[in-house]
Design a protein around this motif. Structure first.
Motif, PDB file in Angstrom:
ATOM      1  N   VAL A 190       6.828  -1.287 -11.637  1.00  0.00           N
ATOM      2  CA  VAL A 190       7.079  -2.709 -11.904  1.00  0.00           C
ATOM      3  C   VAL A 190       7.186  -3.519 -10.618  1.00  0.00           C
ATOM      4  O   VAL A 190       7.055  -4.749 -10.645  1.00  0.00           O
ATOM      5  N   SER A 191       7.411  -2.845  -9.483  1.00  0.00           N
ATOM      6  CA  SER A 191       7.496  -3.585  -8.220  1.00  0.00           C
ATOM      7  C   SER A 191       6.119  -3.918  -7.655  1.00  0.00           C
ATOM      8  O   SER A 191       5.983  -4.851  -6.856  1.00  0.00           O
ATOM      9  N   LEU A 192       5.100  -3.160  -8.054  1.00  0.00           N
ATOM     10  CA  LEU A 192       3.761  -3.383  -7.507  1.00  0.00           C
ATOM     11  C   LEU A 192       3.247  -4.811  -7.757  1.00  0.00           C
ATOM     12  O   LEU A 192       2.706  -5.430  -6.840  1.00  0.00           O
ATOM     13  N   MET A 227       8.985   7.698   0.458  1.00  0.00           N
ATOM     14  CA  MET A 227       9.351   7.167  -0.854  1.00  0.00           C
ATOM     15  C   MET A 227       9.136   8.140  -2.011  1.00  0.00           C
ATOM     16  O   MET A 227       9.737   7.962  -3.066  1.00  0.00           O
ATOM     17  N   GLY A 228       8.288   9.139  -1.854  1.00  0.00           N
ATOM     18  CA  GLY A 228       7.883   9.948  -2.995  1.00  0.00           C
ATOM     19  C   GLY A 228       8.348  11.387  -3.001  1.00  0.00           C
ATOM     20  O   GLY A 228       9.451  11.717  -3.443  1.00  0.00           O
ATOM     21  N   PHE A 229       7.495  12.299  -2.500  1.00  0.00           N
ATOM     22  CA  PHE A 229       7.757  13.724  -2.593  1.00  0.00           C
ATOM     23  C   PHE A 229       9.081  14.135  -1.947  1.00  0.00           C
ATOM     24  O   PHE A 229       9.776  15.024  -2.438  1.00  0.00           O
ATOM     25  N   THR A 230       9.429  13.485  -0.854  1.00  0.00           N
ATOM     26  CA  THR A 230      10.642  13.878  -0.131  1.00  0.00           C
ATOM     27  C   THR A 230      11.890  13.631  -0.962  1.00  0.00           C
ATOM     28  O   THR A 230      12.851  14.406  -0.903  1.00  0.00           O
ATOM     29  N   PHE A 231      11.881  12.565  -1.736  1.00  0.00           N
ATOM     30  CA  PHE A 231      13.002  12.288  -2.630  1.00  0.00           C
ATOM     31  C   PHE A 231      13.199  13.441  -3.607  1.00  0.00           C
ATOM     32  O   PHE A 231      14.329  13.865  -3.876  1.00  0.00           O
ATOM     33  N   TYR A 271       0.813  -1.215   0.000  1.00  0.00           N
ATOM     34  CA  TYR A 271       0.000   0.000   0.000  1.00  0.00           C
ATOM     35  C   TYR A 271       0.852   1.274   0.000  1.00  0.00           C
ATOM     36  O   TYR A 271       0.478   2.276  -0.634  1.00  0.00           O
ATOM     37  N   ALA A 272       2.007   1.243   0.654  1.00  0.00           N
ATOM     38  CA  ALA A 272       2.897   2.411   0.619  1.00  0.00           C
ATOM     39  C   ALA A 272       3.487   2.595  -0.771  1.00  0.00           C
ATOM     40  O   ALA A 272       3.630   3.726  -1.257  1.00  0.00           O
ATOM     41  N   SER A 273       3.841   1.492  -1.444  1.00  0.00           N
ATOM     42  CA  SER A 273       4.370   1.575  -2.811  1.00  0.00           C
ATOM     43  C   SER A 273       3.323   2.149  -3.756  1.00  0.00           C
ATOM     44  O   SER A 273       3.639   2.934  -4.656  1.00  0.00           O
ATOM     45  N   SER A 274       2.069   1.752  -3.555  1.00  0.00           N
ATOM     46  CA  SER A 274       0.978   2.283  -4.390  1.00  0.00           C
ATOM     47  C   SER A 274       0.849   3.785  -4.204  1.00  0.00           C
ATOM     48  O   SER A 274       0.721   4.543  -5.185  1.00  0.00           O
ATOM     49  N   ALA A 275       0.901   4.232  -2.947  1.00  0.00           N
ATOM     50  CA  ALA A 275       0.804   5.665  -2.659  1.00  0.00           C
ATOM     51  C   ALA A 275       1.992   6.420  -3.240  1.00  0.00           C
ATOM     52  O   ALA A 275       1.855   7.533  -3.763  1.00  0.00           O
ATOM     53  N   SER A 276       3.170   5.817  -3.165  1.00  0.00           N
ATOM     54  CA  SER A 276       4.356   6.467  -3.698  1.00  0.00           C
ATOM     55  C   SER A 276       4.278   6.597  -5.212  1.00  0.00           C
ATOM     56  O   SER A 276       4.642   7.631  -5.781  1.00  0.00           O
ATOM     57  N   VAL A 319      -4.052   4.965   5.917  1.00  0.00           N
ATOM     58  CA  VAL A 319      -3.579   6.344   6.105  1.00  0.00           C
ATOM     59  C   VAL A 319      -2.067   6.345   6.356  1.00  0.00           C
ATOM     60  O   VAL A 319      -1.326   7.153   5.784  1.00  0.00           O
ATOM     61  N   GLY A 320      -1.618   5.433   7.212  1.00  0.00           N
ATOM     62  CA  GLY A 320      -0.187   5.350   7.497  1.00  0.00           C
ATOM     63  C   GLY A 320       0.614   4.997   6.257  1.00  0.00           C
ATOM     64  O   GLY A 320       1.667   5.583   5.996  1.00  0.00           O
ATOM     65  N   ALA A 321       0.100   4.048   5.464  1.00  0.00           N
ATOM     66  CA  ALA A 321       0.795   3.646   4.239  1.00  0.00           C
ATOM     67  C   ALA A 321       0.855   4.796   3.246  1.00  0.00           C
ATOM     68  O   ALA A 321       1.874   4.996   2.563  1.00  0.00           O
ATOM     69  N   ALA A 322      -0.233   5.564   3.150  1.00  0.00           N
ATOM     70  CA  ALA A 322      -0.253   6.715   2.240  1.00  0.00           C
ATOM     71  C   ALA A 322       0.777   7.754   2.661  1.00  0.00           C
ATOM     72  O   ALA A 322       1.489   8.325   1.814  1.00  0.00           O
ATOM     73  N   TYR A 323       0.871   7.988   3.967  1.00  0.00           N
ATOM     74  CA  TYR A 323       1.861   8.958   4.466  1.00  0.00           C
ATOM     75  C   TYR A 323       3.274   8.482   4.171  1.00  0.00           C
ATOM     76  O   TYR A 323       4.118   9.246   3.688  1.00  0.00           O
ATOM     77  N   ILE A 324       3.544   7.214   4.457  1.00  0.00           N
ATOM     78  CA  ILE A 324       4.881   6.660   4.217  1.00  0.00           C
ATOM     79  C   ILE A 324       5.218   6.689   2.728  1.00  0.00           C
ATOM     80  O   ILE A 324       6.325   7.060   2.328  1.00  0.00           O
ATOM     81  N   GLY A 325       4.246   6.334   1.892  1.00  0.00           N
ATOM     82  CA  GLY A 325       4.478   6.340   0.458  1.00  0.00           C
ATOM     83  C   GLY A 325       4.824   7.718  -0.066  1.00  0.00           C
ATOM     84  O   GLY A 325       5.698   7.868  -0.931  1.00  0.00           O
ATOM     85  N   ALA A 326       4.140   8.729   0.467  1.00  0.00           N
ATOM     86  CA  ALA A 326       4.386  10.097  -0.004  1.00  0.00           C
ATOM     87  C   ALA A 326       5.667  10.678   0.560  1.00  0.00           C
ATOM     88  O   ALA A 326       6.474  11.270  -0.165  1.00  0.00           O
TER      89      ALA A 326
END
Length: 294
Positions: free
Chosen positions: A192-194, A226-230, A40-45, A216-223
């Motif tokens: 491709v990892s999903l 893994m995502g915006f912060t990068f 779920y975090a990968s999906s959000a990311s 909610v936690g997975a969405a936060y972690i993904g963003a």
């Protein structure tokens, strides 16, 4: 703001966001298994990275790039996010957050050590001293100060945390050969990892209903992990006139993270964690000592 001030601002935002993830990991793992959190975090990311590409007007590049680079994307995506985060989240599920996050900071040293065989770089004296300090710090954290008895709080968790640093360091070493644009390449990796994460959850019987708190936690972690912060970090590195100034901001993260672990999770911060973390950070500072010219 000047260009350097903008770089410092973006870098500080990235570091503050990364400082929250250890707490977010533990909260999310109360509702999700490590495999579910990866999925779920990968999906959000992926959604966040595709949103960035859309904002940049580059979303049309995604499908042609996937067709062209699916093999390398599958290789990188299998390492990060799939295997790396599966191992990291399992380590967090076995260890207190303060221990897992402190050990995870040794990845920079691990990358320097792996660069010797993979990139044919020469091992510096400072790298050897850095390894001594960092891994002695890990020993103190893992045994909670009982180093003479070698009584680890959780051997499996400590080993998994160390393996995660190997995976993360190897990923970035292999990335030196990657010709893809960073944001697009990362989006391809997550895409491709999903299927790998989905198949793993199906194989282990973890595709059932989950609590909304976990999502909610997975969405936060993904963003933010893994995502915006990068992207914020990439912007900071691009704008700065001194890479060292931005890179040194990362030393703020473990202390902010420990404060959040104490205040939000309610973990009592052990003296052994503080001592071990200080030794790890000292080791990383030693690693930055420039080589003397012959």
């Amino acid at each position: 703001m000047t260009q350097q001030q903008k770089a410092s601002f973006f870098g500080l935002l990235a570091v503050l966001a990364w400082s929250t993830v250890a707490t977010a990991f533990k909260i999310s793992l109360a509702y999700l298994s490590p495999a579910q959190l990866v999925l779920y975090a990968s999906s959000a990311s992926l959604i966040s990275l595709l949103s960035i590409l859309m904002y940049q007007g580059r979303l049309k590049e995604f499908w042609p790039a996937l067709q062209k680079n699916w093999r390398v994307s599958l290789l990188f995506g299998a390492i990060n996010p799939f295997i790396y985060y599966l191992v990291l989240f399992k380590a967090y599920s076995l260890l207190p957050a303060q221990e897992a996050q402190a050990i995870n900071y040794t990845w920079a040293l691990t990358m320097a050590l792996l660069a010797v065989p993979f990139l044919k770089q020469v091992l510096k004296t400072s790298d050897i001293f850095s390894a001594v300090f960092c891994y002695f710090g890990v020993l103190i954290i893992g045994t909670r100060g009982d180093i003479l008895q070698l009584s680890f709080s959780n051997v499996g968790g400590v080993l998994l945390a160390l393996v995660s640093t190997l995976l993360w360091a190897a990923y970035w070493i292999f990335n030196t050969k990657d010709q893809r644009e960073p944001v697009l390449g990362l989006a391809l990796n997550f895409a491709v990892s999903l299927p790998l994460s989905l198949l793993w959850c199906a194989f282990t019987g973890e595709l059932g209903a989950i609590a909304w708190q976990g999502l909610v936690g997975a969405a936060y972690i993904g963003a933010f992990e893994m995502g915006f912060t990068f992207v914020l970090w990439l912007m900071a590195m691009k704008l700065t006139n001194s890479t060292a100034k931005i890179a040194n901001l990362i030393f703020l993260a473990p202390f902010v993270s420990l404060f959040l672990i104490w205040s939000v999770l309610g973990e009592a911060i052990l003296p052994s964690t503080m001592l071990g973390l200080l030794l790890i950070l000292l080791g990383l500072l030693i690693q930055k000592i420039p080589r003397r010219s012959p």
